[in-house]
Scaffold this motif. Structure first.
Motif, mmCIF file in Angstrom:
data_model
loop_
_atom_site.group_PDB
_atom_site.id
_atom_site.type_symbol
_atom_site.label_atom_id
_atom_site.label_comp_id
_atom_site.label_asym_id
_atom_site.label_seq_id
_atom_site.Cartn_x
_atom_site.Cartn_y
_atom_site.Cartn_z
ATOM 1 N N MET A 110 124.459 -93.067 11.837
ATOM 2 C CA MET A 110 125.834 -93.337 11.422
ATOM 3 C C MET A 110 126.828 -92.738 12.405
ATOM 4 O O MET A 110 127.842 -93.364 12.746
ATOM 5 C CB MET A 110 126.065 -92.786 10.013
ATOM 6 N N PHE A 111 126.549 -91.525 12.901
ATOM 7 C CA PHE A 111 127.422 -90.900 13.890
ATOM 8 C C PHE A 111 127.421 -91.699 15.189
ATOM 9 O O PHE A 111 128.464 -91.917 15.794
ATOM 10 C CB PHE A 111 126.954 -89.464 14.147
ATOM 11 N N HIS A 112 126.243 -92.162 15.604
ATOM 12 C CA HIS A 112 126.117 -92.940 16.836
ATOM 13 C C HIS A 112 126.890 -94.258 16.733
ATOM 14 O O HIS A 112 127.518 -94.705 17.695
ATOM 15 C CB HIS A 112 124.640 -93.216 17.114
ATOM 16 N N VAL A 113 126.871 -94.879 15.549
ATOM 17 C CA VAL A 113 127.525 -96.176 15.369
ATOM 18 C C VAL A 113 129.038 -96.029 15.279
ATOM 19 O O VAL A 113 129.783 -96.840 15.837
ATOM 20 C CB VAL A 113 126.973 -96.872 14.106
ATOM 21 N N THR A 114 129.523 -94.996 14.591
ATOM 22 C CA THR A 114 130.949 -94.934 14.252
ATOM 23 C C THR A 114 131.769 -94.020 15.142
ATOM 24 O O THR A 114 132.929 -94.313 15.430
ATOM 25 C CB THR A 114 131.115 -94.477 12.794
ATOM 26 N N VAL A 115 131.214 -92.905 15.601
ATOM 27 C CA VAL A 115 132.021 -91.884 16.267
ATOM 28 C C VAL A 115 131.926 -91.956 17.782
ATOM 29 O O VAL A 115 132.898 -91.675 18.485
ATOM 30 C CB VAL A 115 131.597 -90.478 15.764
ATOM 31 N N GLU A 116 130.789 -92.370 18.304
ATOM 32 C CA GLU A 116 130.589 -92.323 19.745
ATOM 33 C C GLU A 116 131.217 -93.499 20.488
ATOM 34 O O GLU A 116 130.991 -93.666 21.677
ATOM 35 C CB GLU A 116 129.084 -92.261 20.053
ATOM 36 N N GLU A 117 131.944 -94.356 19.775
ATOM 37 C CA GLU A 117 132.684 -95.476 20.372
ATOM 38 C C GLU A 117 131.772 -96.431 21.136
ATOM 39 O O GLU A 117 132.126 -96.960 22.188
ATOM 40 C CB GLU A 117 133.785 -94.962 21.303
ATOM 41 N N ASN A 118 130.591 -96.645 20.604
ATOM 42 C CA ASN A 118 129.691 -97.633 21.170
ATOM 43 C C ASN A 118 129.975 -98.961 20.460
ATOM 44 O O ASN A 118 129.402 -99.253 19.421
ATOM 45 C CB ASN A 118 128.225 -97.209 20.973
ATOM 46 N N TRP A 119 130.875 -99.741 21.034
ATOM 47 C CA TRP A 119 131.363 -100.941 20.346
ATOM 48 C C TRP A 119 130.266 -101.979 20.151
ATOM 49 O O TRP A 119 130.259 -102.686 19.146
ATOM 50 C CB TRP A 119 132.526 -101.540 21.141
ATOM 51 N N PHE A 120 129.340 -102.066 21.109
ATOM 52 C CA PHE A 120 128.276 -103.062 20.991
ATOM 53 C C PHE A 120 127.375 -102.741 19.798
ATOM 54 O O PHE A 120 127.034 -103.629 19.005
ATOM 55 C CB PHE A 120 127.466 -103.103 22.284
ATOM 56 N N VAL A 121 126.988 -101.467 19.654
ATOM 57 C CA VAL A 121 126.144 -101.070 18.531
ATOM 58 C C VAL A 121 126.901 -101.243 17.218
ATOM 59 O O VAL A 121 126.344 -101.688 16.206
ATOM 60 C CB VAL A 121 125.677 -99.609 18.705
ATOM 61 N N PHE A 122 128.203 -100.904 17.232
ATOM 62 C CA PHE A 122 129.014 -101.041 16.023
ATOM 63 C C PHE A 122 129.103 -102.508 15.589
ATOM 64 O O PHE A 122 128.911 -102.838 14.407
ATOM 65 C CB PHE A 122 130.416 -100.485 16.286
ATOM 66 N N ALA A 123 129.373 -103.399 16.546
ATOM 67 C CA ALA A 123 129.472 -104.822 16.222
ATOM 68 C C ALA A 123 128.128 -105.380 15.774
ATOM 69 O O ALA A 123 128.057 -106.174 14.826
ATOM 70 C CB ALA A 123 129.985 -105.593 17.437
ATOM 71 N N ARG A 124 127.057 -104.958 16.429
ATOM 72 C CA ARG A 124 125.729 -105.429 16.052
ATOM 73 C C ARG A 124 125.356 -104.948 14.651
ATOM 74 O O ARG A 124 124.749 -105.698 13.876
ATOM 75 C CB ARG A 124 124.702 -104.934 17.073
ATOM 76 N N THR A 125 125.739 -103.721 14.323
ATOM 77 C CA THR A 125 125.454 -103.189 12.983
ATOM 78 C C THR A 125 126.223 -103.958 11.923
ATOM 79 O O THR A 125 125.671 -104.320 10.871
ATOM 80 C CB THR A 125 125.822 -101.705 12.920
ATOM 81 N N LEU A 126 127.508 -104.206 12.173
ATOM 82 C CA LEU A 126 128.299 -104.972 11.213
ATOM 83 C C LEU A 126 127.743 -106.384 11.040
ATOM 84 O O LEU A 126 127.696 -106.913 9.917
ATOM 85 C CB LEU A 126 129.758 -105.039 11.669
ATOM 86 N N ALA A 127 127.323 -106.994 12.150
ATOM 87 C CA ALA A 127 126.747 -108.333 12.059
ATOM 88 C C ALA A 127 125.456 -108.309 11.240
ATOM 89 O O ALA A 127 125.220 -109.189 10.398
ATOM 90 C CB ALA A 127 126.476 -108.885 13.457
ATOM 91 N N GLY A 128 124.606 -107.302 11.473
ATOM 92 C CA GLY A 128 123.367 -107.203 10.716
ATOM 93 C C GLY A 128 123.605 -106.993 9.232
ATOM 94 O O GLY A 128 122.946 -107.612 8.377
ATOM 95 N N LEU A 129 124.573 -106.125 8.893
ATOM 96 C CA LEU A 129 124.893 -105.891 7.484
ATOM 97 C C LEU A 129 125.505 -107.134 6.843
ATOM 98 O O LEU A 129 125.258 -107.418 5.660
ATOM 99 C CB LEU A 129 125.851 -104.704 7.360
ATOM 100 N N SER A 130 126.298 -107.874 7.611
ATOM 101 C CA SER A 130 126.873 -109.115 7.081
ATOM 102 C C SER A 130 125.787 -110.137 6.781
ATOM 103 O O SER A 130 125.804 -110.800 5.735
ATOM 104 C CB SER A 130 127.884 -109.685 8.081
ATOM 105 N N ILE A 131 124.818 -110.259 7.702
ATOM 106 C CA ILE A 131 123.701 -111.177 7.465
ATOM 107 C C ILE A 131 122.890 -110.732 6.254
ATOM 108 O O ILE A 131 122.491 -111.554 5.423
ATOM 109 C CB ILE A 131 122.816 -111.257 8.722
ATOM 110 N N LEU A 132 122.678 -109.408 6.138
ATOM 111 C CA LEU A 132 121.923 -108.889 4.994
ATOM 112 C C LEU A 132 122.641 -109.168 3.678
ATOM 113 O O LEU A 132 122.014 -109.554 2.685
ATOM 114 C CB LEU A 132 121.696 -107.388 5.164
ATOM 115 N N SER A 133 123.975 -108.995 3.668
ATOM 116 C CA SER A 133 124.730 -109.275 2.447
ATOM 117 C C SER A 133 124.702 -110.762 2.105
ATOM 118 O O SER A 133 124.645 -111.139 0.929
ATOM 119 C CB SER A 133 126.171 -108.800 2.609
ATOM 120 N N TYR A 134 124.705 -111.611 3.151
ATOM 121 C CA TYR A 134 124.640 -113.053 2.909
ATOM 122 C C TYR A 134 123.278 -113.450 2.341
ATOM 123 O O TYR A 134 123.194 -114.232 1.393
ATOM 124 C CB TYR A 134 124.910 -113.799 4.219
ATOM 125 N N VAL A 135 122.219 -112.892 2.937
ATOM 126 C CA VAL A 135 120.878 -113.183 2.435
ATOM 127 C C VAL A 135 120.697 -112.628 1.026
ATOM 128 O O VAL A 135 120.080 -113.254 0.163
ATOM 129 C CB VAL A 135 119.815 -112.603 3.390
#
Length: 206
Positions: A110-135
């Motif tokens: 969670m720290f790596h995704v939100t605080v370290e400003e790694n936008w690619f990981v953050f966007a990929r995580t949001l996309a994965g959670l969105s797909i999971l919520s859709y499924v």
């Protein structure tokens, strides 16, 4: 205050879990698959209540143990002594350390995704959670749990047997996706940006 002793890299509990999902203990692995499948069928297909199924299971276990003990007595054998059965402190510490390590890994992720400003990981995580919520909208919680158990029992052993082929296929797909992105960037994105830049220049000249 003394520092906590770091958990060992391997423990009997983790080794047992690894053996089960890799089908090294085939009877236990098959039992996990059969029990999860039977539970899903009873609760999801036949719409039985969870408390009813749990009560049936406990009744079956108690009746089996009762019959087993009495059969042993009739045969003149001593039933197993379970009065000294206990959970050792070492086993308790191993389970606790396993959960602590898992929680620490989640917090680090969670720290790596939100605080370290790694936008690619953050966007990929949001996309994965969105797909999971859709499924998840198409399945109930019980079905998702059953699918998760089935995947855990199937994917690791398949990857262990065919890991090299999977990695090679993944590298080929990654290469094809990279070439597709380069073509898309060259023929679509750059042309759009160039066209937009020309329009902006024309507006400024006017």
């Amino acid at each position: 205050m003394s520092a906590a002793t770091p958990p060992s890299s391997s423990s009997p509990a983790l080794d047992t879990f690894r053996d089960i999902i890799l089908w090294r203990r085939k009877k236990v692995s098959a039992t996990v698959v059969l029990v999860s499948t039977a539970t899903w069928i009873l609760l999801q297909v036949y719409q039985f209540n969870f408390i009813t199924v749990a009560s049936w299971l406990i009744i079956f276990i108690l009746a089996s143990l009762f019959l087993w003990g009495n059969v042993l007595r009739l045969l003149g054998k001593e039933p197993p002594n379970v009065s000294d059965f206990d959970i050792s402190e070492q086993t308790t510490m191993e389970i606790t350390n396993t959960y602590r390590t898992f929680l620490e890994d989640v917090l680090r992720w969670m720290f790596h995704v939100t605080v370290e400003e790694n936008w690619f990981v953050f966007a990929r995580t949001l996309a994965g959670l969105s797909i999971l919520s859709y499924v998840g909208a198409f399945f109930d919680f019980l079905t998702l749990v059953y699918i998760g158990i089935t995947m855990v029992m199937i994917v690791p052993v398949i990857y262990m047997k065919y890991g090299d082929q999977i990695q090679r296929s993944g590298e080929r797909v990654k290469g094809e996706m990279g070439r597709f992105y380069e073509i898309f960037d060259e023929k679509v994105v750059r042309q759009r940006m160039s066209k937009f830049g020309k329009q902006e220049k024309e507006k400024k000249n006017d």
